[in-house]
Design a protein around this motif. Structure first.
Motif, PDB file in Angstrom:
ATOM      1  N   THR A  85     -16.118  -8.013  18.850  1.00 47.04           N
ATOM      2  CA  THR A  85     -16.408  -8.667  20.125  1.00 47.04           C
ATOM      3  C   THR A  85     -17.308  -9.861  19.865  1.00 47.04           C
ATOM      4  O   THR A  85     -18.026  -9.903  18.855  1.00 47.04           O
ATOM      5  N   ASN A  87     -19.261 -10.761  22.506  1.00 43.80           N
ATOM      6  CA  ASN A  87     -20.323 -10.542  23.487  1.00 43.80           C
ATOM      7  C   ASN A  87     -21.422  -9.741  22.815  1.00 43.80           C
ATOM      8  O   ASN A  87     -21.295  -8.532  22.608  1.00 43.80           O
ATOM      9  N   SER A  88     -22.509 -10.420  22.496  1.00 43.60           N
ATOM     10  CA  SER A  88     -23.598  -9.786  21.765  1.00 43.60           C
ATOM     11  C   SER A  88     -24.607  -9.119  22.672  1.00 43.60           C
ATOM     12  O   SER A  88     -25.506  -8.435  22.188  1.00 43.60           O
ATOM     13  N   THR A  90     -24.074  -7.003  25.421  1.00 45.55           N
ATOM     14  CA  THR A  90     -23.712  -5.748  26.049  1.00 45.55           C
ATOM     15  C   THR A  90     -23.998  -4.626  25.063  1.00 45.55           C
ATOM     16  O   THR A  90     -24.250  -4.883  23.884  1.00 45.55           O
ATOM     17  N   ALA A  95     -20.804  -6.970  17.513  1.00 47.22           N
ATOM     18  CA  ALA A  95     -20.767  -8.426  17.560  1.00 47.22           C
ATOM     19  C   ALA A  95     -21.291  -8.999  16.248  1.00 47.22           C
ATOM     20  O   ALA A  95     -22.051  -8.354  15.529  1.00 47.22           O
ATOM     21  N   THR A 158     -27.170 -14.916  35.319  1.00 40.85           N
ATOM     22  CA  THR A 158     -27.406 -14.259  34.027  1.00 40.85           C
ATOM     23  C   THR A 158     -28.349 -13.079  34.153  1.00 40.85           C
ATOM     24  O   THR A 158     -28.063 -11.974  33.654  1.00 40.85           O
ATOM     25  N   LEU A 210     -26.366 -17.540  30.269  1.00 41.21           N
ATOM     26  CA  LEU A 210     -24.908 -17.546  30.202  1.00 41.21           C
ATOM     27  C   LEU A 210     -24.314 -18.454  31.276  1.00 41.21           C
ATOM     28  O   LEU A 210     -24.994 -18.852  32.227  1.00 41.21           O
ATOM     29  N   TYR A 215     -18.275 -16.144  32.879  1.00 38.89           N
ATOM     30  CA  TYR A 215     -18.294 -14.691  33.057  1.00 38.89           C
ATOM     31  C   TYR A 215     -17.872 -14.254  34.456  1.00 38.89           C
ATOM     32  O   TYR A 215     -17.849 -13.058  34.742  1.00 38.89           O
ATOM     33  N   PHE A 220     -17.559  -9.158  31.382  1.00 40.29           N
ATOM     34  CA  PHE A 220     -18.771  -9.059  30.552  1.00 40.29           C
ATOM     35  C   PHE A 220     -18.760  -7.678  29.905  1.00 40.29           C
ATOM     36  O   PHE A 220     -19.433  -6.751  30.340  1.00 40.29           O
ATOM     37  N   SER A 222     -17.254  -5.469  25.984  1.00 35.30           N
ATOM     38  CA  SER A 222     -17.094  -5.594  24.539  1.00 35.30           C
ATOM     39  C   SER A 222     -15.670  -5.928  24.130  1.00 35.30           C
ATOM     40  O   SER A 222     -15.326  -5.848  22.953  1.00 35.30           O
ATOM     41  N   GLN A 224     -14.155  -8.848  24.453  1.00 32.62           N
ATOM     42  CA  GLN A 224     -13.930 -10.284  24.348  1.00 32.62           C
ATOM     43  C   GLN A 224     -14.027 -10.814  22.917  1.00 32.62           C
ATOM     44  O   GLN A 224     -15.054 -10.685  22.259  1.00 32.62           O
ATOM     45  N   PRO A 228     -17.402 -17.290  24.080  1.00 34.96           N
ATOM     46  CA  PRO A 228     -18.052 -17.555  25.368  1.00 34.96           C
ATOM     47  C   PRO A 228     -18.555 -18.988  25.429  1.00 34.96           C
ATOM     48  O   PRO A 228     -18.875 -19.598  24.404  1.00 34.96           O
TER      49      PRO A 228
END
Length: 622
Positions: A85, A87-88, A90, A95, A158, A210, A215, A220, A222, A224, A228
């Motif tokens: 992913t 997305n770091s 979540t 990630a 965000t 963000l 988003y 939002f 894992s 993706q 981003p």
């Protein structure tokens, strides 16, 4: 190891600047109703409102070149062995490290101060009279990578998103956030309930901002792997899922000339490659496929640097001093398992670890025995409690182990034989006192159940290091084993607390906040998946001391509260202290420049170093 790992606001008036620079001030004394340029928890701000750049950077550093490295530290849900992913922020998924470089934050840390932050996206902040609200003025020139404006609407979005769905490290800091409002396009107001620590905001202002547009159109979670939309100095470039990723320097980065950014982010491309084991990563380094690594294996540092590139001088070994952060490296004993709730069992397990033998045979004498949860800092407890510490501890005496009130607990040194009969005899007596009786090769309880303990590891090196520990545990009757799993399974089992024993290392901030400690030690996180409270510590007395740290009004009181907490944690042995290293053991291909003076509170090689064309040409890497 993760770590995971970490603080006076934009002052536009001379009066505000003078107020912020008074010595010995606590955050509670910071002026309200005026615009501030930076914030620190205690003491002076080093940099005045008109500062040009941080002192530890080279503002003349050239731009360009490739920096391909193995990250020595990472954060949030990041993993150095694979990624699935982008997305770091979540809790789930893996990630790649350094995704945070793609995003800007309201404020950024000065790495030569223990607790100071200065404005990046924000060019000022006003603290309300009741100290519950913070009104940030955002720079109107701030832009995302697609050239669209970054506004207060994005920032408010965000913080609401993080509060509801963010990684536990983020949600823990936002639990007392009651509202995030875009007052207008360039004004953000964050409001808290008042239950937060005064220093909570020092963490909150460092969360990546963000894009609301991105988003809203993308989940939002894992799932993706599409990059981003960010606003930072770098953006995601080429990648191969789970194998490698490149971060490309943004040519028209809006914030390049901000004082907090000058002299940094010098490499054109930062590339990270992912290896399932240390040997493969080291082989890649020897061949020049990796250009920088910090060596975590003492045997390799002592004996492995005999390859041609090193002997010819193309590769350099160097030791840089560690940061002045409190450090903890220890083994968590999972008290969600009933048989580990008795402190005597945990103490018996600790006595089976022969550090002196391990240091000689595995570490080549390079590590020191860790005793404290806050090594390398003034927060490490020494000797008997001071009167100030006793003022915190005495009201809790009935809830605390008696050892808290004597000399600070120290793990005993062994005779270095690998099987110290005296210490193993003490371990056997502790197990018997806890109700575990010998039956054949193992000890059992009154139900006839064996006492079992399994180390969960994700690297062969830990199998080697822990095997003698396991052998000693077996010698006293514990059915001890080691389970080696792949990175993904390790991350999942750690996140869901599916283990008996697991090791971890953490750096705390130089001025720890309530949030820093709650995520590891507080009962509120004991059963929160993906928290760092790996042993499941849930003790009102510990909670009280963590709260005392959060309530400290000056550094003296902070130090007292941290030392009192350290005494209790060491007596409880939720975490069995292991070892620590005084320096960074860095090896790199000799093609880089770096500042002469390393800052005391950070070592972000990828942002402070630069590509040196002359050096690179000499070793054939131009």
């Amino acid at each position: 190891m993760a770590v995971l790992p970490r603080r006076d606001f934009l002052a536009l008036s001379a009066a505000a600047a003078a107020a912020a620079l008074l010595p010995g001030r606590a955050f509670a004394d910071v002026a309200t109703g005026v615009k501030l340029h930076g914030l620190s928890a205690f003491g002076d701000l080093k940099y005045k409102p008109d500062f040009a750049h941080f002192d530890y950077v080279n503002v003349d550093a050239p731009s360009g070149g490739l920096f391909n490295f193995s990250p020595p530290n990472w954060d949030y849900n990041q993993n150095t062995e694979t990624f699935n992913t982008l997305n770091s922020f979540t809790s789930k998924g893996d990630a790649p490290p350094r995704m945070e470089m793609c995003f800007d934050t309201l404020m950024v840390r000065a790495q030569d101060e223990p607790d100071a932050v200065y404005g990046q996206l924000a060019n000022g902040v006003i603290l309300s009279a009741d100290r519950k609200s913070y009104e940030f003025s955002l720079r109107p020139e701030a832009r995302f990578h697609d050239s669209t404006p970054l506004t207060a609407e994005d920032a408010a979005f965000t913080y609401k998103l993080y509060k509801d769905n963010g990684h536990p490290k983020i949600t823990q800091a936002l639990k007392f956030l009651t509202d995030a409002v875009a007052v207008d396009a360039h004004t953000l107001r964050l409001t808290f309930s008042g239950g937060q620590s005064a220093r909570t905001v020092l963490n909150v202002v460092q969360f990546p901002i963000l894009s609301k547009t991105f988003y809203t159109a993308n989940p939002f979670d894992s799932s993706q792997l599409n990059a981003p939309l960010g606003s930072g100095a770098y953006k995601v470039g080429r990648l191969s899922a789970g194998t490698w990723i490149e971060y490309e320097r943004v040519a028209d980065y809006w914030g390049r000339d901000l004082p907090v950014n000058r002299g940094q982010n010098n490499f054109e491309i930062i590339r990270i490659e992912f290896y399932q084991n240390r040997t493969a990563g080291f082989e890649a380094f020897k061949k020049g496929e990796i250009l920088y690594r910090e060596e975590s294996v003492s045997r390799v540092w002592a004996t492995g640097y005999d390859f041609p590139a090193f002997t010819s001088g193309k590769v350099v070994k160097n030791e840089f001093p560690s940061e002045k952060f409190p450090t903890m490296q220890a083994t968590a004993v999972n008290q969600r398992r009933e048989h580990f709730r008795d402190a005597r069992v945990r103490q018996a397990i600790a006595l089976c670890f022969d550090f002196e033998w391990t240091r000689r045979n595995f570490f080549y004498g390079s590590y020191e025995r860790s005793q404290s949860c806050f090594e390398k800092s003034d927060f490490r407890a020494e000797g008997p409690p001071s009167p100030q510490e006793l003022a915190l501890l005495e009201p809790l005496r009935s809830q605390l182990p008696a050892e808290v009130f004597g000399e600070a607990v120290i793990q005993p040194a062994s005779d270095g034989s690998g099987r110290d009969r005296k210490l193993l005899g003490q371990a056997a007596k502790l197990l018997a006192a806890a109700g575990w009786k010998r039956s054949g090769d193992f000890v059992v309880n009154d139900k006839g159940e064996k006492l079992s303990a399994e180390f969960l590891v994700d690297d062969d090196i830990f199998v080697q290091i822990y095997s003698p520990w396991v052998a000693n545990m077996k010698a006293v009757g514990i059915d001890a084993t080691i389970r080696l799993v792949d990175s993904a399974q390790y991350q999942l089992r750690q996140a869901t607390f599916d283990f008996d024993l697991i090791s971890a290392a953490f750096n705390f901030s130089a001025t720890p906040t309530l949030d820093d400690l709650e995520i590891i030690f507080h009962s509120s996180t004991a059963n929160a998946s993906y928290s760092r409270n790996l042993p499941g510590t849930s003790d009102p007395a510990v909670d009280s001391l963590v709260d005392a740290v959060g309530a400290a009004k000056d550094r003296d009181n902070l130090t007292v509260a941290m030392r009192a907490l350290d005494r209790v944690l060491r007596a409880r042995l939720d975490w069995i202290p292991s070892w620590f290293l005084a320096n960074h053991r860095s090896a790199y291909w000799d093609m880089f420049g770096f500042p002469e003076q390393k800052p005391d509170f950070g070592f972000p090689v990828e942002t402070l170093w630069w590509f040196d064309k002359g050096k690179a040409a000499k070793i054939g890497k131009a």
